[in-house]
Design an enzyme around this catalytic site. Structure first.
Site, short mmCIF file in Angstrom:
data_model
loop_
_atom_site.label_atom_id
_atom_site.label_comp_id
_atom_site.label_asym_id
_atom_site.label_seq_id
_atom_site.Cartn_x
_atom_site.Cartn_y
_atom_site.Cartn_z
N HIS A 82 0.84 -1.20 0.00
CA HIS A 82 0.00 0.00 0.00
C HIS A 82 0.87 1.24 0.00
O HIS A 82 1.86 1.31 0.73
CB HIS A 82 -0.90 0.01 1.25
CG HIS A 82 -1.81 1.19 1.29
ND1 HIS A 82 -3.02 1.23 0.62
CD2 HIS A 82 -1.67 2.40 1.89
CE1 HIS A 82 -3.58 2.41 0.82
NE2 HIS A 82 -2.79 3.14 1.58
N ASP A 161 -14.99 3.70 7.52
CA ASP A 161 -13.92 4.51 6.93
C ASP A 161 -14.45 5.37 5.79
O ASP A 161 -14.10 6.53 5.65
CB ASP A 161 -12.77 3.64 6.43
CG ASP A 161 -11.70 4.49 5.77
OD1 ASP A 161 -11.10 5.32 6.48
OD2 ASP A 161 -11.50 4.38 4.55
N ARG A 168 -13.80 13.78 6.71
CA ARG A 168 -12.46 14.37 6.90
C ARG A 168 -12.07 15.22 5.70
O ARG A 168 -11.48 16.29 5.84
CB ARG A 168 -11.42 13.25 7.09
CG ARG A 168 -11.50 12.60 8.46
CD ARG A 168 -10.65 11.35 8.51
NE ARG A 168 -9.27 11.60 8.18
CZ ARG A 168 -8.44 10.69 7.63
NH1 ARG A 168 -8.87 9.48 7.38
NH2 ARG A 168 -7.20 10.99 7.39
N SER A 183 -7.33 4.58 9.24
CA SER A 183 -8.05 4.47 7.97
C SER A 183 -7.36 3.45 7.05
O SER A 183 -8.00 2.54 6.51
CB SER A 183 -8.08 5.87 7.31
OG SER A 183 -8.43 5.79 5.96
N LYS A 187 -8.56 -1.04 6.62
CA LYS A 187 -8.90 -1.65 5.32
C LYS A 187 -7.95 -2.79 4.98
O LYS A 187 -8.35 -3.82 4.45
CB LYS A 187 -8.85 -0.57 4.22
CG LYS A 187 -10.04 0.38 4.30
CD LYS A 187 -9.95 1.51 3.30
CE LYS A 187 -8.93 2.53 3.71
NZ LYS A 187 -8.94 3.80 3.01
N1 URA Z 1 -5.50 6.90 2.43
C1 URA Z 1 -6.45 6.33 3.20
O1 URA Z 1 -6.95 5.27 2.91
N2 URA Z 1 -6.83 6.99 4.30
C2 URA Z 1 -6.32 8.17 4.68
O2 URA Z 1 -6.70 8.69 5.70
C3 URA Z 1 -5.32 8.75 3.88
C4 URA Z 1 -4.93 8.08 2.75
#
Ligand code: URA
Length: 444
Positions: A82, A161, A168, A183, A187
């Site tokens: 990621h 999220d 946000r 966040s 995931k």
């Molecule tokens: N990517 C995400 O999935 N969440 C965030 O808060 C910032 C970048």
């Protein structure tokens, strides 16, 4: 327990209990807590932060808001990668097939472009026919058969999220280390992986330009992963200029495919090999990082990685005739060549600015509902350290929009800095954060 009390406690710098965090996250996802209270809470976290236990509790509460993917019946090691987001960041398109070709399964749940940064799904969807909306059973079947699938977030995976991130985005609370950490990690943990390699970007085109903040984010991400029993490593990588030469969607897919065919794009391949070698190590396929590099280079040279990429695209409905060069991709209405206003050595290319210009050309979204133009983007012809003569070609921009061409040229030109001293010699990898480096953070 009242929402007001929790907001006030955080506003005044108090530590929240898991029960308080669960109460907030569940209440908000179920629609019992209104946006204005959640927004006030997020702003309190933005200023006061969260300690490690609170961040873990937030991650756990977010995971608990939905379903998780069970990949337990697939016995191949499953490792994801990621990135915190960059410009020209097509690393996933290169590293995922490389690693899958080397024998590790890559179950990847990716996102779309965010702010000035691109998204893997938008890039892949520039391939005609490509589907990122596989069902979970199709996803599992792809992982089992070809060891690679890349899909978008489903409605049932960490729904909290999705809701919190949208809030946000419009309340100035994106750049918070605990909120970003929970966040991302909620995931990734929910997708059923064994291990995770993170690419935490640092520099002009990254969420955090300062290396200390990026390091803190990397430590948080690794510590959370380990807390949930996932082997996790983060690399801090440079994001001062765009990665590779292409910025956009189709142009990035094309560059990734060229690299899988053996093209030399040194910064992109340096980051891809570094992350891929960590993925093979965590997946138990190799015993050391140098062995990981060797294995990946072998998969590239024999064409196995390219074959894996084509197999993956075909499995998700994509038309591979555009990738093999047998069919020409449609061209944008305007192709704008940007020449240099002077002669000299390029000392830097502002990645953030290039990312924002690419969005204005149609390569990203300004509003959530905007359509992305797969053909829009920018190809750089020079990178940092290169010399250019007066009027020499610096970049070509592609767009279908009838924009002010002179203005686009000027903006792109302003992203190029000329100078005598070129920052160099540092390489793309600025640091590695692993379990050992965060040991004292992990609550056992
Ligand atoms: N990517 C995400 O999935 N969440 C965030 O808060 C910032 C970048």
């Amino acid at each position: 327990m009242t929402v007001q009390d929790i907001i006030v406690k955080k506003r005044d710098g108090g530590e929240l209990s898991s029960a308080e965090i669960d109460f907030l996250v569940n209440g908000y996802s179920e629609g019992k807590i209104p946006d204005y209270q959640m927004a006030a809470f997020l702003m309190a976290v933005y200023f006061q932060g969260m300690n490690f236990s609170e961040t873990v509790a937030l991650t756990r509460a977010m995971i608990g808001s939905g379903k998780t993917v069970d990949l337990g019946s697939i016995h191949t090691p499953k490792v994801d990668k990621h990135s915190t987001g960059g410009v020209g960041d097509k690393v996933s398109l290169v590293v995922a097939p490389l690693v899958a070709a080397a024998g590790v399964a890559v179950p990847m749940i990716s996102g779309r472009g965010l702010g000035h940064t691109g998204g893997t799904l938008d890039k892949l969807e520039s391939i005609p026919g490509f589907r990122s909306d596989l069902s979970i059973s199709e996803f599992k079947s792809a992982i089992r058969r070809i060891r690679l699938a890349i899909i978008g977030q489903t409605d049932s995976l960490v729904p909290a999220d999705r809701k919190i991130y949208s809030l946000r985005d419009v309340t100035g609370t994106v750049k918070s280390i605990p909120l970003i950490s929970a966040s991302i990690m909620s995931k990734k943990i929910a997708e059923g992986i064994d291990a995770l390699v993170l690419d935490v970007k640092v520099g002009k085109g990254a969420v955090f330009q300062e290396s200390l903040k990026a390091l803190k984010l990397a430590k948080n991400l690794v510590a959370i992963g380990e807390e949930f029993g996932k082997k996790t490593v983060a690399l801090l990588t440079r994001m001062d200029e765009p990665l590779g030469y292409a910025v956009g969607n189709w142009v990035e897919v094309k560059e990734a495919v060229d690299c899988l065919k053996g093209a030399t794009v040194s910064d992109l391949m340096e980051v891809s090999y570094a992350l891929g070698a960590q993925m093979l190590l965590l997946g138990g396929k190799v015993k050391s990082i140098p062995e990981g590099y060797q294995r990946l280079k072998g998969c590239l040279e024999t064409g196995e990685a390219l074959k894996k990429f084509l197999e993956f695209v075909e499995n998700q409905g994509g038309d591979t005739s555009y990738l093999g060069g047998t069919r020409e991709y449609p061209t944008a209405k305007h192709s704008i060549e940007v020449g240099s206003s002077r002669e000299g050595t390029i000392a830097g290319i502002d990645a953030g600015l290039i990312g924002r210009i690419a969005i204005s050309l149609g390569a990203g979204r300004r509003e959530k509902e905007d359509e992305v133009d797969p053909k829009a983007g920018i190809i750089l012809h020079r990178k940092t350290g290169d010399w250019v003569g007066k009027d020499g070609l610096l970049a070509t921009a592609f767009t279908d929009l009838d924009l002010d061409i002179e203005e686009i040229k000027e903006k792109i030109l302003s992203a190029f800095n000329f100078g005598e001293s070129v920052p160099g010699g540092k390489g793309m990898i600025l640091g590695v954060v692993d379990r050992e480096r965060v040991r004292d953070w992990i609550v056992t």
